[in-house]
Design a protein around this motif. Sequence first.
Motif, PDB file in Angstrom:
ATOM      1  N   ARG A 177     -17.153  -3.022   9.585  1.00 36.52           N
ATOM      2  CA  ARG A 177     -18.145  -2.886   8.505  1.00 36.52           C
ATOM      3  C   ARG A 177     -18.743  -4.241   8.144  1.00 36.52           C
ATOM      4  O   ARG A 177     -19.940  -4.348   7.884  1.00 36.52           O
ATOM      5  CB  ARG A 177     -17.506  -2.235   7.278  1.00 36.52           C
ATOM      6  CG  ARG A 177     -17.303  -0.741   7.423  1.00 36.52           C
ATOM      7  CD  ARG A 177     -17.004  -0.054   6.093  1.00 36.52           C
ATOM      8  NE  ARG A 177     -16.089  -0.758   5.222  1.00 36.52           N
ATOM      9  CZ  ARG A 177     -14.769  -0.618   5.224  1.00 36.52           C
ATOM     10  NH1 ARG A 177     -14.202   0.224   6.054  1.00 36.52           N
ATOM     11  NH2 ARG A 177     -14.010  -1.305   4.384  1.00 36.52           N
TER      12      ARG A 177
ATOM     13  N   VAL B  44      -5.871   0.083  12.270  1.00 33.70           N
ATOM     14  CA  VAL B  44      -7.159   0.788  12.265  1.00 33.70           C
ATOM     15  C   VAL B  44      -7.957   0.430  11.018  1.00 33.70           C
ATOM     16  O   VAL B  44      -9.160   0.163  11.084  1.00 33.70           O
ATOM     17  CB  VAL B  44      -6.952   2.322  12.377  1.00 33.70           C
ATOM     18  CG1 VAL B  44      -8.229   3.081  12.068  1.00 33.70           C
ATOM     19  CG2 VAL B  44      -6.456   2.675  13.771  1.00 33.70           C
ATOM     20  N   ASP B  45      -7.297   0.400   9.854  1.00 34.61           N
ATOM     21  CA  ASP B  45      -7.990   0.039   8.616  1.00 34.61           C
ATOM     22  C   ASP B  45      -8.546  -1.382   8.690  1.00 34.61           C
ATOM     23  O   ASP B  45      -9.672  -1.648   8.254  1.00 34.61           O
ATOM     24  CB  ASP B  45      -7.056   0.167   7.410  1.00 34.61           C
ATOM     25  CG  ASP B  45      -6.733   1.609   7.063  1.00 34.61           C
ATOM     26  OD1 ASP B  45      -7.383   2.530   7.608  1.00 34.61           O
ATOM     27  OD2 ASP B  45      -5.805   1.822   6.250  1.00 34.61           O
ATOM     28  N   SER B  46      -7.775  -2.292   9.247  1.00 34.19           N
ATOM     29  CA  SER B  46      -8.214  -3.675   9.384  1.00 34.19           C
ATOM     30  C   SER B  46      -9.422  -3.774  10.323  1.00 34.19           C
ATOM     31  O   SER B  46     -10.389  -4.467  10.031  1.00 34.19           O
ATOM     32  CB  SER B  46      -7.062  -4.536   9.909  1.00 34.19           C
ATOM     33  OG  SER B  46      -7.492  -5.836  10.174  1.00 34.19           O
ATOM     34  N   GLN B  47      -9.355  -3.064  11.436  1.00 35.69           N
ATOM     35  CA  GLN B  47     -10.469  -3.079  12.391  1.00 35.69           C
ATOM     36  C   GLN B  47     -11.711  -2.429  11.781  1.00 35.69           C
ATOM     37  O   GLN B  47     -12.828  -2.882  12.006  1.00 35.69           O
ATOM     38  CB  GLN B  47     -10.071  -2.389  13.687  1.00 35.69           C
ATOM     39  CG  GLN B  47      -9.077  -3.189  14.491  1.00 35.69           C
ATOM     40  CD  GLN B  47      -8.546  -2.432  15.696  1.00 35.69           C
ATOM     41  OE1 GLN B  47      -8.674  -1.219  15.808  1.00 35.69           O
ATOM     42  NE2 GLN B  47      -7.926  -3.169  16.609  1.00 35.69           N
ATOM     43  N   ASP B  48     -11.510  -1.370  10.993  1.00 33.28           N
ATOM     44  CA  ASP B  48     -12.629  -0.699  10.337  1.00 33.28           C
ATOM     45  C   ASP B  48     -13.316  -1.652   9.350  1.00 33.28           C
ATOM     46  O   ASP B  48     -14.542  -1.729   9.295  1.00 33.28           O
ATOM     47  CB  ASP B  48     -12.131   0.559   9.618  1.00 33.28           C
ATOM     48  CG  ASP B  48     -13.266   1.334   8.998  1.00 33.28           C
ATOM     49  OD1 ASP B  48     -14.254   1.625   9.706  1.00 33.28           O
ATOM     50  OD2 ASP B  48     -13.168   1.653   7.792  1.00 33.28           O
ATOM     51  N   PHE B  49     -12.518  -2.393   8.581  1.00 37.41           N
ATOM     52  CA  PHE B  49     -13.073  -3.356   7.627  1.00 37.41           C
ATOM     53  C   PHE B  49     -13.878  -4.429   8.370  1.00 37.41           C
ATOM     54  O   PHE B  49     -15.008  -4.756   7.991  1.00 37.41           O
ATOM     55  CB  PHE B  49     -11.943  -3.998   6.821  1.00 37.41           C
ATOM     56  CG  PHE B  49     -12.421  -5.089   5.907  1.00 37.41           C
ATOM     57  CD1 PHE B  49     -13.087  -4.782   4.722  1.00 37.41           C
ATOM     58  CD2 PHE B  49     -12.210  -6.422   6.221  1.00 37.41           C
ATOM     59  CE1 PHE B  49     -13.538  -5.785   3.880  1.00 37.41           C
ATOM     60  CE2 PHE B  49     -12.651  -7.435   5.387  1.00 37.41           C
ATOM     61  CZ  PHE B  49     -13.322  -7.110   4.210  1.00 37.41           C
TER      62      PHE B  49
ATOM     63  N   VAL C  67       0.834  -1.203   0.000  1.00 36.71           N
ATOM     64  CA  VAL C  67       0.000   0.000   0.000  1.00 36.71           C
ATOM     65  C   VAL C  67       0.873   1.258   0.000  1.00 36.71           C
ATOM     66  O   VAL C  67       0.586   2.232  -0.688  1.00 36.71           O
ATOM     67  CB  VAL C  67      -0.936   0.010   1.241  1.00 36.71           C
ATOM     68  CG1 VAL C  67      -1.644   1.337   1.395  1.00 36.71           C
ATOM     69  CG2 VAL C  67      -1.936  -1.131   1.145  1.00 36.71           C
TER      70      VAL C  67
ATOM     71  N   LYS D  68      -2.003   2.747  11.255  1.00 36.53           N
ATOM     72  CA  LYS D  68      -2.993   2.918  10.193  1.00 36.53           C
ATOM     73  C   LYS D  68      -3.470   1.560   9.676  1.00 36.53           C
ATOM     74  O   LYS D  68      -4.669   1.358   9.460  1.00 36.53           O
ATOM     75  CB  LYS D  68      -2.404   3.739   9.051  1.00 36.53           C
ATOM     76  CG  LYS D  68      -3.406   4.025   7.941  1.00 36.53           C
ATOM     77  CD  LYS D  68      -2.785   4.887   6.861  1.00 36.53           C
ATOM     78  CE  LYS D  68      -3.726   5.233   5.745  1.00 36.53           C
ATOM     79  NZ  LYS D  68      -4.677   4.230   5.337  1.00 36.53           N
ATOM     80  N   ALA D  69      -2.564   0.620   9.501  1.00 35.75           N
ATOM     81  CA  ALA D  69      -2.938  -0.721   9.025  1.00 35.75           C
ATOM     82  C   ALA D  69      -3.875  -1.405  10.010  1.00 35.75           C
ATOM     83  O   ALA D  69      -4.861  -2.039   9.614  1.00 35.75           O
ATOM     84  CB  ALA D  69      -1.695  -1.568   8.791  1.00 35.75           C
TER      85      ALA D  69
ATOM     86  N   ASP E  54       2.484   3.890  10.025  1.00 35.39           N
ATOM     87  CA  ASP E  54       2.049   2.894   9.038  1.00 35.39           C
ATOM     88  C   ASP E  54       1.392   1.699   9.720  1.00 35.39           C
ATOM     89  O   ASP E  54       0.371   1.190   9.265  1.00 35.39           O
ATOM     90  CB  ASP E  54       3.233   2.387   8.206  1.00 35.39           C
ATOM     91  CG  ASP E  54       3.900   3.469   7.379  1.00 35.39           C
ATOM     92  OD1 ASP E  54       3.206   4.412   6.941  1.00 35.39           O
ATOM     93  OD2 ASP E  54       5.124   3.359   7.180  1.00 35.39           O
TER      94      ASP E  54
END
Length: 155
Positions: free
Chosen positions: A133, A125-130, A9, A122-123, A119
């Motif tokens: 959802r 948080v993005d994983s937890q957000d996915f 990414v 962020k990875a 980094d």
Amino acid sequence: MKVADILRVKGNALYTVPPEQPLAEALATMAERDMGSLVVMEFGELVGMLTFREVIAAVVRNGGSVGSNLVRSVMDDHPLTCTPETEIDEVRRMMLGRHARYMPVLNGRQLMGVISFYDVAKAVVDSQDFENRMLKAYIRDWPVEEEGASHEPKL
């Protein structure tokens, strides 16, 4: 999730300096590129990391001046490293344990990139957000039972 996922990414822009470079030049590169670290390479091998932490300590030791220091005299010559296959949870533990904000990624002796604590955060948080959802979508699509329906299995 692995370090390779972050590098994919993040991209592969990488800035290095030789250990014999004047510290003032390395700082100019860091300032121009808005970077908190530089990888120190010699003969194609990782020999250290230069971060703002080492720079601040050197400036304080030198009475508030960069002086004629070389990168070699200031750098961390034993930086934490990881591989592209290292799990993000392990990287997080390593970085927290050493208060490291930057970590070179090596595949054998080849430098693949540098990841920062940002980094990694962020990875995560993005994983937890996915995941969040997906769980919400699952709950939203939960089958509604008809009124009066029996919970007994039909025979």
